[in-house]
Design a protein around this motif. Structure first.
Motif, mmCIF file in Angstrom:
data_model
loop_
_atom_site.group_PDB
_atom_site.id
_atom_site.type_symbol
_atom_site.label_atom_id
_atom_site.label_comp_id
_atom_site.label_asym_id
_atom_site.label_seq_id
_atom_site.Cartn_x
_atom_site.Cartn_y
_atom_site.Cartn_z
ATOM 1 N N ASN A 29 0.821 -1.207 0.000
ATOM 2 C CA ASN A 29 0.000 0.000 0.000
ATOM 3 C C ASN A 29 0.854 1.256 0.000
ATOM 4 N N GLY A 30 2.004 1.230 -0.660
ATOM 5 C CA GLY A 30 2.862 2.403 -0.746
ATOM 6 C C GLY A 30 3.362 2.873 0.608
ATOM 7 N N GLY A 31 4.343 2.205 1.150
ATOM 8 C CA GLY A 31 4.883 2.551 2.468
ATOM 9 C C GLY A 31 4.343 1.695 3.592
ATOM 10 N N ALA A 32 3.324 0.914 3.290
ATOM 11 C CA ALA A 32 2.766 -0.032 4.257
ATOM 12 C C ALA A 32 2.498 -1.334 3.511
ATOM 13 N N ILE A 33 2.722 -2.443 4.188
ATOM 14 C CA ILE A 33 2.375 -3.734 3.586
ATOM 15 C C ILE A 33 1.531 -4.538 4.563
ATOM 16 N N ASP A 34 0.614 -5.291 4.009
ATOM 17 C CA ASP A 34 -0.195 -6.239 4.764
ATOM 18 C C ASP A 34 0.196 -7.632 4.315
ATOM 19 N N ILE A 35 0.545 -8.470 5.270
ATOM 20 C CA ILE A 35 0.871 -9.858 4.989
ATOM 21 C C ILE A 35 -0.235 -10.716 5.592
ATOM 22 N N HIS A 36 -0.844 -11.564 4.762
ATOM 23 C CA HIS A 36 -1.912 -12.454 5.210
ATOM 24 C C HIS A 36 -1.354 -13.875 5.254
ATOM 25 N N ARG A 49 0.316 -5.996 9.666
ATOM 26 C CA ARG A 49 0.365 -4.725 8.936
ATOM 27 C C ARG A 49 1.596 -3.951 9.388
ATOM 28 N N PHE A 50 2.511 -3.759 8.449
ATOM 29 C CA PHE A 50 3.738 -3.007 8.691
ATOM 30 C C PHE A 50 3.578 -1.627 8.069
ATOM 31 N N LYS A 51 3.753 -0.583 8.874
ATOM 32 C CA LYS A 51 3.726 0.789 8.361
ATOM 33 C C LYS A 51 5.155 1.314 8.363
ATOM 34 N N GLY A 52 5.409 2.337 7.585
ATOM 35 C CA GLY A 52 6.755 2.907 7.533
ATOM 36 C C GLY A 52 7.783 1.938 6.983
ATOM 37 N N VAL A 53 7.382 1.120 6.013
ATOM 38 C CA VAL A 53 8.273 0.119 5.428
ATOM 39 C C VAL A 53 9.307 0.811 4.540
#
Length: 130
Positions: A29-36, A49-53
């Motif tokens: 998500n552009g600077g954030a990723i969600d891993i399921h 959910r990682f923000k500030g990636v």
């Protein structure tokens, strides 16, 4: 080239710690990723959910056999503030983020290994599988 000793510790973002996770999907998500991820025996999806990636990579687990053999602690959900990947990132960025308290999160699962460099806290939740 300097040799960095990886310093991975178990990371338990949720209790009880899930076992035998397999990869479902990853959304950038552009600077954030969600891993399921999902457990083999359950009908829930674990969302990390990682923000500030700052950087991430997804590699087939079989293609990481050297790393897994060299450092057995590099399995499951682990985190490090001193790793080869983090060292590479700091070299590539000409050390401009050294004071950002970045961490190397690794999400090892049955399918692959996902490495993430981020400084923000990780949001964790369960979602019913649809």
């Amino acid at each position: 080239m300097s040799i960095i000793m990886n310093n991975f510790i178990k990371w338990n973002p949720i209790f009880p710690a899930p076992k035998d996770l397999y990869f479902v999907n990853l959304t950038d998500n552009g600077g954030a990723i969600d891993i399921h991820l999902a457990e083999m025996k359950d009908d829930r999806i674990l969302i990390l959910r990682f923000k500030g990636v700052m950087s991430y990579q997804v590699t087939d687990e079989g293609a990481r056999s050297r790393s897994l053999y060299k450092d057995p602690s590099y399995r499951g959900l682990v985190v490090s503030d001193k790793s080869d990947y983090l060292n590479w990132f700091h070299r590539e960025s000409q050390e401009m983020f050294l004071d950002w308290d970045l961490k190397h999160y690794s999400v090892g699962n049955i399918n692959n290994i996902i490495d993430i460099i981020s400084g923000d806290e990780v949001e964790v939740s369960w979602q019913a599988e649809v």
